[in-house]
Design a protein around this motif. Structure first.
Motif, mmCIF file in Angstrom:
data_model
loop_
_atom_site.group_PDB
_atom_site.id
_atom_site.type_symbol
_atom_site.label_atom_id
_atom_site.label_comp_id
_atom_site.label_asym_id
_atom_site.label_seq_id
_atom_site.Cartn_x
_atom_site.Cartn_y
_atom_site.Cartn_z
ATOM 1 N N LEU A 61 -50.047 -26.020 22.901
ATOM 2 C CA LEU A 61 -49.353 -26.876 23.870
ATOM 3 C C LEU A 61 -48.383 -27.814 23.165
ATOM 4 N N PHE A 62 -48.822 -28.390 22.062
ATOM 5 C CA PHE A 62 -47.972 -29.319 21.322
ATOM 6 C C PHE A 62 -46.740 -28.606 20.781
ATOM 7 N N PHE A 63 -46.934 -27.429 20.231
ATOM 8 C CA PHE A 63 -45.819 -26.630 19.718
ATOM 9 C C PHE A 63 -44.827 -26.313 20.840
ATOM 10 N N HIS A 64 -45.332 -25.837 21.968
ATOM 11 C CA HIS A 64 -44.447 -25.473 23.080
ATOM 12 C C HIS A 64 -43.784 -26.697 23.698
ATOM 13 N N ASP A 65 -44.433 -27.841 23.621
ATOM 14 C CA ASP A 65 -43.822 -29.073 24.114
ATOM 15 C C ASP A 65 -42.655 -29.477 23.222
ATOM 16 N N CYS A 66 -42.896 -29.517 21.920
ATOM 17 C CA CYS A 66 -41.876 -30.000 20.986
ATOM 18 C C CYS A 66 -40.645 -29.113 20.957
ATOM 19 N N PHE A 67 -40.800 -27.816 21.195
ATOM 20 C CA PHE A 67 -39.668 -26.899 21.096
ATOM 21 C C PHE A 67 -38.753 -26.943 22.321
ATOM 22 N N VAL A 68 -39.158 -27.672 23.352
ATOM 23 C CA VAL A 68 -38.325 -27.780 24.549
ATOM 24 C C VAL A 68 -37.931 -29.238 24.751
ATOM 25 N N ASN A 69 -36.736 -29.577 24.374
ATOM 26 C CA ASN A 69 -36.203 -30.943 24.510
ATOM 27 C C ASN A 69 -37.017 -31.987 23.748
ATOM 28 N N GLY A 70 -37.717 -31.557 22.701
ATOM 29 C CA GLY A 70 -38.450 -32.498 21.862
ATOM 30 C C GLY A 70 -39.863 -32.764 22.350
ATOM 31 N N CYS A 71 -40.610 -33.525 21.553
ATOM 32 C CA CYS A 71 -42.024 -33.809 21.836
ATOM 33 C C CYS A 71 -42.117 -34.931 22.877
ATOM 34 N N ASP A 72 -42.025 -34.556 24.135
ATOM 35 C CA ASP A 72 -41.886 -35.544 25.209
ATOM 36 C C ASP A 72 -42.890 -35.373 26.335
ATOM 37 N N GLY A 73 -43.881 -34.507 26.148
ATOM 38 C CA GLY A 73 -44.886 -34.305 27.187
ATOM 39 C C GLY A 73 -44.403 -33.545 28.398
ATOM 40 N N LYS A 87 -44.399 -24.977 33.086
ATOM 41 C CA LYS A 87 -45.650 -24.230 33.058
ATOM 42 C C LYS A 87 -45.493 -22.780 33.502
ATOM 43 N N MET A 88 -44.506 -22.508 34.342
ATOM 44 C CA MET A 88 -44.313 -21.143 34.833
ATOM 45 C C MET A 88 -43.269 -20.382 34.021
ATOM 46 N N ALA A 89 -42.766 -20.971 32.963
ATOM 47 C CA ALA A 89 -41.838 -20.261 32.079
ATOM 48 C C ALA A 89 -42.583 -19.108 31.406
ATOM 49 N N ARG A 90 -41.856 -18.087 30.986
ATOM 50 C CA ARG A 90 -42.487 -16.885 30.424
ATOM 51 C C ARG A 90 -43.451 -17.181 29.272
ATOM 52 N N PRO A 91 -43.123 -18.053 28.329
ATOM 53 C CA PRO A 91 -44.052 -18.289 27.222
ATOM 54 C C PRO A 91 -45.324 -19.037 27.625
ATOM 55 N N ASN A 92 -45.312 -19.663 28.811
ATOM 56 C CA ASN A 92 -46.437 -20.505 29.232
ATOM 57 C C ASN A 92 -47.242 -19.935 30.393
ATOM 58 N N ASN A 93 -46.600 -19.190 31.252
ATOM 59 C CA ASN A 93 -47.244 -18.702 32.464
ATOM 60 C C ASN A 93 -48.450 -17.824 32.132
ATOM 61 N N ARG A 94 -49.598 -18.201 32.640
ATOM 62 C CA ARG A 94 -50.857 -17.472 32.469
ATOM 63 C C ARG A 94 -51.351 -17.477 31.024
ATOM 64 N N SER A 95 -50.744 -18.291 30.177
ATOM 65 C CA SER A 95 -51.210 -18.328 28.790
ATOM 66 C C SER A 95 -51.369 -19.744 28.248
ATOM 67 N N ALA A 96 -50.507 -20.673 28.649
ATOM 68 C CA ALA A 96 -50.686 -22.064 28.222
ATOM 69 C C ALA A 96 -51.934 -22.618 28.900
ATOM 70 N N ARG A 97 -52.784 -23.268 28.128
ATOM 71 C CA ARG A 97 -54.038 -23.778 28.674
ATOM 72 C C ARG A 97 -54.428 -25.044 27.927
ATOM 73 N N GLY A 98 -55.420 -25.743 28.460
ATOM 74 C CA GLY A 98 -55.868 -26.985 27.858
ATOM 75 C C GLY A 98 -55.398 -28.223 28.608
ATOM 76 N N PHE A 99 -54.728 -28.017 29.736
ATOM 77 C CA PHE A 99 -54.198 -29.159 30.496
ATOM 78 C C PHE A 99 -55.314 -30.085 30.976
ATOM 79 N N GLU A 100 -56.456 -29.498 31.344
ATOM 80 C CA GLU A 100 -57.572 -30.323 31.821
ATOM 81 C C GLU A 100 -58.123 -31.191 30.699
ATOM 82 N N VAL A 101 -58.056 -30.692 29.474
ATOM 83 C CA VAL A 101 -58.511 -31.488 28.328
ATOM 84 C C VAL A 101 -57.636 -32.724 28.172
ATOM 85 N N ILE A 102 -56.330 -32.533 28.286
ATOM 86 C CA ILE A 102 -55.400 -33.664 28.189
ATOM 87 C C ILE A 102 -55.620 -34.628 29.353
#
Length: 318
Positions: A61-73, A87-102
């Motif tokens: 999640l941190f990697f995918h956050d930082c690569f899109v307009n910087g580390c801005d959440g 979240k629905m972008a191709r690299p994230n849809n059905r694969s990015a997870r851990g949101f409940e932890v945050i």
């Protein structure tokens, strides 16, 4: 010889770049939220104990956050009827997870120091702690980021490296974020933990030739060569120690047992072969380079000062 005005402009630009990074500091919350680090570590410990995969998921999640307009959440924002997030972008849809932890961490941090700590900083600390809890190295997380009020699905689609990318594309995409080829190879070592979906490695195990045949056959057993069948079946990115952070990932690459095409591209008679070989033989060197690269990645275009906001809920803008 450069003109005085040219020298002044270059010096000013250098000052502005340094000033941006200078606004991030390890003790940013020392007085405003002194228990922040322990709160995050406690929540991450519970999350990783509950499911070790959470460590890898938060790192991603941190990697995918930082690569899109910087580390801005921005990756944490939910879609609404009037807002399209990442979240629905191709690299994230059905694969990015851990949101409940945050979400859990944010709730606990807000209870201790309301309106002080950004979701972007929480994600940065949680990513570090997830690595540490899986026997990886620690590093000092620079803090002071603020949260974006916007997100970009199109940027997520175009700027996050795909698992099918060739080495030249990987190098150029990391370079666009100010990261070197060596940074890229070190950061790819994050794949020593976590899992990947069949849809992301199917073409590698069936179509590529730079792969160990026995390893490919092992993966084929749970990933049929039929698009749409078994797409979500998972396999460990590191077949040796999928729940322990270390340099076995690089040993796998040398043995042609990288799960993703983009993984094996790092060791495929290219410019990164020597780096991969070095990391495969020297766990300490890998971990040292990884932590340095994580700090550099965390410095990608942070929102600081009066830019952005401190979200009360990581999923929605205030």
């Amino acid at each position: 010889m450069a003109s005085p005005s040219h020298i002044l402009i270059v010096s000013l630009l250098a000052f502005l770049v340094c000033a941006t990074h200078a606004q991030l500091s390890a003790n940013f919350y020392a007085t405003t939220c002194p228990n922040l680090q322990s709160i995050v570590r406690s929540a991450m410990t519970q999350a990783v104990n509950n499911n070790p995969r959470n460590g890898a998921s938060i790192l991603r999640l941190f990697f995918h956050d930082c690569f899109v307009n910087g580390c801005d959440g921005s990756i944490l924002l939910d879609d609404t009827s009037t807002f399209t997030g990442e979240k629905m972008a191709r690299p994230n849809n059905r694969s990015a997870r851990g949101f409940e932890v945050i979400d859990t961490i944010k709730t606990r941090v807000e209870a201790a120091c309301s309106g002080i700590v950004s979701c972007a900083d929480i994600l940065a600390i949680a990513a570090r702690d997830g690595v540490v809890l899986l026997n990886g190295p620690s590093w000092t997380v620079q803090l002071g980021r603020r949260d974006a009020r916007t997100a970009s699905q199109s940027a997520a689609n175009s700027q996050i490296p795909a698992p099918f990318s060739p080495l030249s594309t990987l190098i150029s995409m990391f370079a666009a974020k100010g990261l070197s080829a060596r940074d890229m190879t070190a950061l790819s070592g994050g794949h020593t933990i976590g899992q990947a979906r069949c849809t992301n490695f199917r073409s590698h195990i069936y179509d590529d030739t730079n792969i160990d045949a026995t390893f490919a056959n092992t993966r084929k057993a749970n990933c049929p060569n039929i698009t749409g069948r078994g797409d979500d079946n998972l396999a460990p990115l590191d077949i040796q120690t999928p729940l322990r952070f270390g340099n076995n990932y690089y040993q796998n690459l040398v043995a042609r047992r990288g799960l993703l095409h983009s993984d094996q591209e790092l060791f495929n008679s290219g410019s990164q072969d020597s780096v991969v070989q070095s990391y495969s033989n020297n766990d300490g060197l890998f971990k040292s380079d990884f932590t340095a690269a994580m700090v550099r990645m965390g410095n990608i275009s942070p929102l600081t000062g009066s830019n952005g906001e401190i979200r009360k809920n990581c999923r929605v803008v205030n």
